[in-house]
Design an enzyme around this catalytic site. Sequence first.
Site, PDB file in Angstrom:
ATOM      1  N   HIS A   1      94.366  48.705  53.983  1.00  0.00           N
ATOM      2  CA  HIS A   1      94.759  47.804  53.118  1.00  0.00           C
ATOM      3  C   HIS A   1      93.852  47.878  51.832  1.00  0.00           C
ATOM      4  O   HIS A   1      94.345  47.391  50.648  1.00  0.00           O
ATOM      5  CB  HIS A   1      94.342  46.233  53.919  1.00  0.00           C
ATOM      6  CG  HIS A   1      94.795  45.107  53.169  1.00  0.00           C
ATOM      7  ND1 HIS A   1      93.853  44.500  52.353  1.00  0.00           N
ATOM      8  CD2 HIS A   1      95.811  44.418  53.202  1.00  0.00           C
ATOM      9  CE1 HIS A   1      94.231  43.511  51.874  1.00  0.00           C
ATOM     10  NE2 HIS A   1      95.392  43.167  52.302  1.00  0.00           N
ATOM     11  N   HIS A   2      92.611  47.882  52.058  1.00  0.00           N
ATOM     12  CA  HIS A   2      91.890  48.079  50.829  1.00  0.00           C
ATOM     13  C   HIS A   2      90.437  48.893  51.318  1.00  0.00           C
ATOM     14  O   HIS A   2      90.117  48.912  52.286  1.00  0.00           O
ATOM     15  CB  HIS A   2      91.333  46.792  50.235  1.00  0.00           C
ATOM     16  CG  HIS A   2      90.543  45.628  50.759  1.00  0.00           C
ATOM     17  ND1 HIS A   2      91.167  44.747  51.776  1.00  0.00           N
ATOM     18  CD2 HIS A   2      89.276  45.733  50.766  1.00  0.00           C
ATOM     19  CE1 HIS A   2      90.303  44.144  52.258  1.00  0.00           C
ATOM     20  NE2 HIS A   2      89.204  44.740  51.870  1.00  0.00           N
TER      21      HIS A   2
ATOM     22  N   HIS B   1      89.348  48.625  55.166  1.00  0.00           N
ATOM     23  CA  HIS B   1      90.143  47.486  55.977  1.00  0.00           C
ATOM     24  C   HIS B   1      91.290  47.907  55.958  1.00  0.00           C
ATOM     25  O   HIS B   1      91.968  48.397  55.198  1.00  0.00           O
ATOM     26  CB  HIS B   1      90.278  46.333  55.204  1.00  0.00           C
ATOM     27  CG  HIS B   1      88.698  45.641  55.111  1.00  0.00           C
ATOM     28  ND1 HIS B   1      88.539  44.311  55.571  1.00  0.00           N
ATOM     29  CD2 HIS B   1      87.614  46.185  54.529  1.00  0.00           C
ATOM     30  CE1 HIS B   1      87.113  43.987  55.043  1.00  0.00           C
ATOM     31  NE2 HIS B   1      86.475  45.024  54.500  1.00  0.00           N
TER      32      HIS B   1
END
Length: 771
Positions: free
Chosen positions: A25-26, A92
């Site tokens: 996600h990041h 994440h």
Amino acid sequence: MFLRVTLSLSRYLDFVPHATMDTAHHMILYGCQTPYATQGYWDCGKELGTCRDQAKIMYAWARNAPPTKLPKDVGFKVGGDTRINYFVLQIHYGDVKNFRDHHRDCSGLTLRMTSKQPFIAGMYLMMSVDTVIPPGKKVTNADIACTYPSSPMYPFAFRTHTHSLGKVVSGYRVRNGQWTQIGRQSPLLPQAFYPVTNTIDVRNGDILAARCVFTGEGRTTVTQIGGTSSDEMCNFYIMYYMDNTHAVPYMNCGDDGSSELFQNIPSEANIPIPVTPDHMMSMKHESLQEPKREEEVLDQGAHLVEVSDWPEAGLQLGQVSGLALKSNGDLIIFHRGDHVWGINSFNFNGVYQQKDLGPIQQSTIMVVDPVKGKVLKASGRNMFYMPHGITTDKDDNYWVTDVALHQVFKLSSDGKDRQLLVLGEAFEPGSDKKHFCQPTDVAVDPVTGNVYVSDGYCNSRILKFSPEGKYISHWGSSDRKRRASFLIPHSLTFLPDKRELCVADRDHGRIQCFMADTGEFVKEIKKEQFGGEVFAIAYSPVQGGLIYAVNGVPPDGQVAPLQGFVINYSTKEILDSFSPDTQEFKLPHDIVVTADGSVFVGDAANLKPLPKFPAQHPVAAVEKMQEPSQKQHQQPLAAPEEKQTTKTAANQSAQGVPTAIITTLLLVPLVLVIAIGVCIRWRRGRMYSGNYDCQVKLEPSGSAGGILGKIRGKAAGSLNLGNFFASHKGYTRHGFDRLSTEGSDLEKDDEDGTDSENEEYSAPPAPMSSS
């Protein structure tokens, strides 16, 4: 994963991500003096975090953002005495399945480094820490502003971040009343570091301001700042450089911006940036530019902001207990003069204990011009002992309550203090049809003339009388068959267009509404933001019906900020909240709203007891966006008077970590490339039981290495922090602090993305040496 930096001094020049949004996600790269753990990788969402000391964000990547390349001669300083001896790369996962099911994950970063740069890069993080987004509310703003306190800095890139409710995030420098845009972007687009809009500097005394625009549509509960997918964040990052002799590499700002300052924010900050699949795909080959077309401005609504110069002349008032309006709009103030309600004013039976003080000798009823604050008429001398509530009827007669006298009065409004009707017995509390016990407020039906009394501190009931004062009915705590058991009904407002009576049930922290004719229960409005008490309410029939309210401090202590609220009657949605800028509410006791939407609040414990909140009109409906090359976004403000300067400027709160001036020890050509990869293999036989083993190899320059990779080279090179992921099944976010949390590991993105080419930046002109 963490890596220890043993270089005496290094500069990092660019960041190349190796990940896709389908898996990660990041990612966030932190600089640490001491990491929370010493193993090669760990789950930082449980007991552990990222850094034991202050975690310094050096880079962040999300949504298939392109690589970030720093300007020429600019780099982040690490190693030596910078307190960055370790890198911690936090990843994440948008979906925990990507962590569990992939046989191999190589998400990570490549960093390029050198040993000397004349300019030092830094990160300035602006973030909201207490924004609340009401459910269903179309527009909520999070405004942040701080006065910049340091040496000149030169922004060259910016990044925006929210979760799913963010519509647009904008950042500005405010200097001498002019707003200059640093950056503006949709947080739903790839969250890269984009080039700044204008070539600017930021100097001591400038204000840095940012706004995040959210929508609560689609939500059924309040959304607050936090780390999960059901929470929100409002972050505006500024990547800058400074001269290396006085560089401050990390600063942050978390102050709420003043309403007065943000009245002048450019309207573009309220224009959402549309996100289409074409925009997402365009990230592969080019940086995104703002849409070159007309866009609808988000309707900011009529936000209430205190006017600082009202009243123009001082009002000599005691405790303001009640407010009302005449039919022509003049403001009526009911106050206690030199009498004060204290712990010795009443005994346990509600009997007034200070009769020997006599009635209040000052005029207790003041008619005031709502525009200038000039006193137009004064009356009510030597009549009252402890004033409380006031309202008017269709003939502009006053209806008032006195909690010491336990009476309700109808008075002529001609200033002659004529008593037209008196209900109750003086100084005799009671609970029958002819007595009150500390009655709090009155409401009058403008059609029938029927009178409603909230009674009050002792009896907790509503009584209904004819215009002549004949008892008709009552309901409340003594009527157990009804739903309306009150705990101090403190304020009343009549809804003429709905034929309803609404009650501020003070110590139940709620608003209840009833059919005026029958007393039949209609609805209840109770919100977390009230904090357990609702002191007063008022009503306006505009927009289908708006209820205005103020909360208070519960007996067990304050659990919510003291503020006013604008509530949609039909949906029960909080449309706006407001509070004074000049000083905080202390005991907001009553509230009225004028025909034009201006609000007055009577504060019974404040040195400035009567703040005014004139209605603010929304911005224009449509604005044509300029070409990016033409956008300077400088809007002059009216020059404030010198004495008001400190009111319009935000409080200074930018904080930096001082860095020591380090002598560069070695200069070596930029040739060595250190490739570090971590490959993780699952032992499927262990996965069934929920446990697994991982074999990790570090391979600097093709050689095997240990689990802890140390950077021993003294030359320039590249560092690949790859293949990092958490090692705990059922990965959660608990334990993250706000600075180390970006987005949500539970949040899944549906957009497809691709790798992108490097994002190039042109450095602003090199600063002159400081004198």
